[in-house]
Design a protein around this motif. Structure first.
Motif, PDB file in Angstrom:
ATOM      1  N   ILE A  53       0.841  -1.191   0.000  1.00  0.00           N
ATOM      2  CA  ILE A  53       0.000   0.000   0.000  1.00  0.00           C
ATOM      3  C   ILE A  53       0.877   1.243   0.000  1.00  0.00           C
ATOM      4  O   ILE A  53       0.657   2.186  -0.765  1.00  0.00           O
ATOM      5  CB  ILE A  53      -0.947  -0.002   1.218  1.00  0.00           C
ATOM      6  N   SER A  54       1.892   1.250   0.844  1.00  0.00           N
ATOM      7  CA  SER A  54       2.783   2.406   0.931  1.00  0.00           C
ATOM      8  C   SER A  54       3.584   2.584  -0.346  1.00  0.00           C
ATOM      9  O   SER A  54       3.720   3.705  -0.856  1.00  0.00           O
ATOM     10  CB  SER A  54       3.726   2.252   2.129  1.00  0.00           C
ATOM     11  N   VAL A  55       4.123   1.488  -0.893  1.00  0.00           N
ATOM     12  CA  VAL A  55       4.899   1.579  -2.128  1.00  0.00           C
ATOM     13  C   VAL A  55       4.027   2.072  -3.274  1.00  0.00           C
ATOM     14  O   VAL A  55       4.445   2.911  -4.084  1.00  0.00           O
ATOM     15  CB  VAL A  55       5.525   0.212  -2.481  1.00  0.00           C
ATOM     16  N   SER A  56       2.790   1.568  -3.345  1.00  0.00           N
ATOM     17  CA  SER A  56       1.900   1.943  -4.441  1.00  0.00           C
ATOM     18  C   SER A  56       1.523   3.412  -4.385  1.00  0.00           C
ATOM     19  O   SER A  56       1.486   4.097  -5.413  1.00  0.00           O
ATOM     20  CB  SER A  56       0.635   1.080  -4.407  1.00  0.00           C
ATOM     21  N   LEU A  57       1.237   3.908  -3.193  1.00  0.00           N
ATOM     22  CA  LEU A  57       0.788   5.294  -3.057  1.00  0.00           C
ATOM     23  C   LEU A  57       1.937   6.292  -3.155  1.00  0.00           C
ATOM     24  O   LEU A  57       1.764   7.397  -3.679  1.00  0.00           O
ATOM     25  CB  LEU A  57       0.059   5.479  -1.721  1.00  0.00           C
ATOM     26  N   PHE A  58       3.113   5.912  -2.648  1.00  0.00           N
ATOM     27  CA  PHE A  58       4.184   6.898  -2.507  1.00  0.00           C
ATOM     28  C   PHE A  58       5.470   6.536  -3.246  1.00  0.00           C
ATOM     29  O   PHE A  58       6.074   7.388  -3.897  1.00  0.00           O
ATOM     30  CB  PHE A  58       4.491   7.110  -1.025  1.00  0.00           C
ATOM     31  N   GLY A  59       5.914   5.277  -3.156  1.00  0.00           N
ATOM     32  CA  GLY A  59       7.203   4.909  -3.739  1.00  0.00           C
ATOM     33  C   GLY A  59       7.180   4.817  -5.244  1.00  0.00           C
ATOM     34  O   GLY A  59       7.884   5.541  -5.947  1.00  0.00           O
ATOM     35  N   GLY A  60       6.341   3.927  -5.785  1.00  0.00           N
ATOM     36  CA  GLY A  60       6.323   3.705  -7.218  1.00  0.00           C
ATOM     37  C   GLY A  60       5.845   4.891  -8.020  1.00  0.00           C
ATOM     38  O   GLY A  60       6.151   5.010  -9.213  1.00  0.00           O
ATOM     39  N   THR A  61       5.084   5.777  -7.389  1.00  0.00           N
ATOM     40  CA  THR A  61       4.598   6.967  -8.098  1.00  0.00           C
ATOM     41  C   THR A  61       5.605   8.113  -8.063  1.00  0.00           C
ATOM     42  O   THR A  61       5.356   9.157  -8.681  1.00  0.00           O
ATOM     43  CB  THR A  61       3.282   7.453  -7.466  1.00  0.00           C
ATOM     44  N   THR A  62       6.716   7.942  -7.359  1.00  0.00           N
ATOM     45  CA  THR A  62       7.689   9.031  -7.201  1.00  0.00           C
ATOM     46  C   THR A  62       8.176   9.597  -8.537  1.00  0.00           C
ATOM     47  O   THR A  62       8.136  10.822  -8.738  1.00  0.00           O
ATOM     48  CB  THR A  62       8.881   8.565  -6.350  1.00  0.00           C
TER      49      THR A  62
END
Length: 494
Positions: free
Chosen positions: A421-430
């Motif tokens: 959830i964290s990677v999808s919302l914040f990491g991968g969208t960076t």
């Protein structure tokens, strides 16, 4: 005991408290009779630990080999799959397909995480390995936009979604696998090799793209050269699958299985069927901490390793080959430092190391980016090296810190859901968000501001988390390397 058993349980008499033993599940009445079974100390098999670390790290290397290649060759993929007269639009489209894979990662986590808690870590990690290899290999076979038109970007998106779905169960499972095999006093050091695999995958992907960029003409690269890195995923997947199929189940899960065959079988089987609701809301505090820690970890990770190569080329107009070589050198530096930083976290604790990284990104992101924007090779190398060394404080500690947030019975599921959830919302969208922010504001310092904001959130999570170094995982007995250490742990518990 079979000679290949990954654990050697050392029984000890009941001592009134079950600290370090399997979590009793639902809260028991304080006047109830004490448990009849004795807690245990797990003596790990060093050979099995090495094999577990190698297999988990190789899977992570394969995952990030693909992500590294995709990031470093993003400009070329934009020409192949998203023809447009606007280079920024091409790059945004390419990173949009990159980010799309992260939208399905939480779904993959919700599927593979609970499955790993139910049927075992090893089986699920073998499945995710197969799916990653197939998804990556398929990208190398997709015809270009010039050949089949709009079908090309659609097929690329489908392949990315397969990769994202499988990756949803990869990191949570791999970090859980290593954490549950590792002795308590070396969990940081052994966990650091998981991210060593990440860096090795990036170095492999970046090195290959750099070599192709130097040797091939732009026409050849756009025509067929870009396919080579993705086609390599086939053989890598076969090797990784072989290594993972040779592994036994982790000691912590094996202990859970053993207890399920006792007179408490029905209750244990019910625990193993814990639903997603319990994995999320039953662990809400740990879940929030996980999201915060993963946010700062992955925003800075994707910023440095995925976005900066494109930033140097598209925003600063820096020579593409030299930019790739600088980032490649920074990753090699990180690989060298990685195991030593893992040992530091075992000695001084996870919290001090992670907190140092958050403080460093808060204070040094702007100076580092200003150095990079100077444009000279030395300035770019110094700025990137500073960010890389700060990132090591996260890559070396998170594989040990994150699994310690959750008890054994829900560890794979809860960690996979929170992480993705964290990677999808914040990491991968960076890369997508920062590219859009620069386009909207014209401010090329946006990468620094974005990392600073992430550092603040990560610092709050570190402040609220408990120290886990040199302590048993929640819901698991103490894990040691020798029978002598086991006896010492028994005496200490008494």
């Amino acid at each position: 005991m079979p000679t290949k058993s990954p654990v050697a349980p050392v029984p000890r008499p009941p001592i009134g408290s079950r600290a370090g033993a399997e979590s009793p599940g639902p809260r028991q009445d304080r006047h109830a009779a004490p448990p009849q079974s004795s807690p245990e100390v797990t003596v790990v098999d060093p050979t099995m630990v090495k094999r577990a670390v190698s297999a988990a790290a190789l899977g992570n290397a394969m995952e990030w080999f693909d992500f590294g290649v995709y990031s470093y060759i993003a400009v070329t993929l934009g020409h192949v799959f998203f023809p447009s007269g606007n280079p920024t639009a091409q790059l945004l489209s390419t990173f949009g397909a990159f980010a799309a894979a992260f939208l399905v990662r939480p779904i993959g986590g919700m599927v593979f995480g609970p499955l790993g808690d139910r049927i075992g870590r090893q089986k699920v990690l073998a499945i995710t390995m197969i799916m990653m290899a197939v998804g990556t290999f398929a990208i190398g076979l997709i015809p270009s936009y010039a050949t089949i038109g709009v079908g090309a970007p659609i097929l690329l998106l489908v392949a990315r979604l397969v990769q994202g779905f499988s990756t949803g169960g990869e990191y949570g499972g791999a970090s859980t696998f290593i954490a549950e095999y590792a002795p308590d006093k070396k969990r940081g050091f052994l966990g650091s090799w998981l991210e060593f695999g990440t860096l090795a995958g990036y170095v492999g992907g970046a090195g290959l793209v750099t070599l192709m960029t130097a040797l091939l003409s732009t026409e050849d690269l756009n025509s067929w050269g870009w396919r080579i890195p993705f086609l390599i995923a086939g053989p890598m997947g076969i090797i990784g699958l072989y290594l993972r199929m040779r592994l036994e189940e982790t000691p912590a899960f094996a202990q859970l299985e053993k207890e399920a065959r006792t007179k408490e079988k029905e209750r244990r089987e019910a625990e193993k069927r814990i639903g997603i609701r319990e994995m999320v809301f039953g662990q809400w505090r740990s879940m929030l901490l996980c999201v915060g820690l993963v946010l700062v970890f992955n925003v800075t990770d994707y910023m440095l390793l995925s976005y900066m190569p494109s930033y140097l080329t598209s925003e600063l107009k820096y020579d593409e080959t030299h930019g790739l070589l600088v980032v490649l050198a920074v990753m090699v530096l990180m690989m060298v430092v990685q195991p030593f930083a893992g040992r530091l976290s075992d000695r001084f604790g996870r919290r001090p190391v992670i907190a140092a990284g958050c403080a460093g990104f808060l204070l040094l992101s702007v100076p580092a980016l200003l150095l990079i924007r100077q444009g000279s090779l030395v300035a770019i190398a110094l700025g990137m090296a500073a960010l890389g060394l700060l990132l090591v404080t996260f890559t070396s500690t998170m594989p040990a810190a994150l699994p310690a947030l959750f008890p054994t019975k829900v560890r794979y599921g809860s960690l996979s859901i929170g992480f993705n959830i964290s990677v999808s919302l914040f990491g991968g969208t960076t890369p997508l968000v920062v590219t859009a922010l620069i386009g909207a504001t014209g401010n090329k310092m946006m990468p620094a501001y974005y990392m600073m904001a992430a550092a603040v959130i990560g610092g709050i999570a570190v402040w609220r988390m408990s120290e886990s170094a040199r302590r048993p995982l929640p819901g698991s007995p103490p894990a040691v390397e020798t029978a002598a250490e086991a006896q010492e742990a028994v005496r200490a518990a008494r």
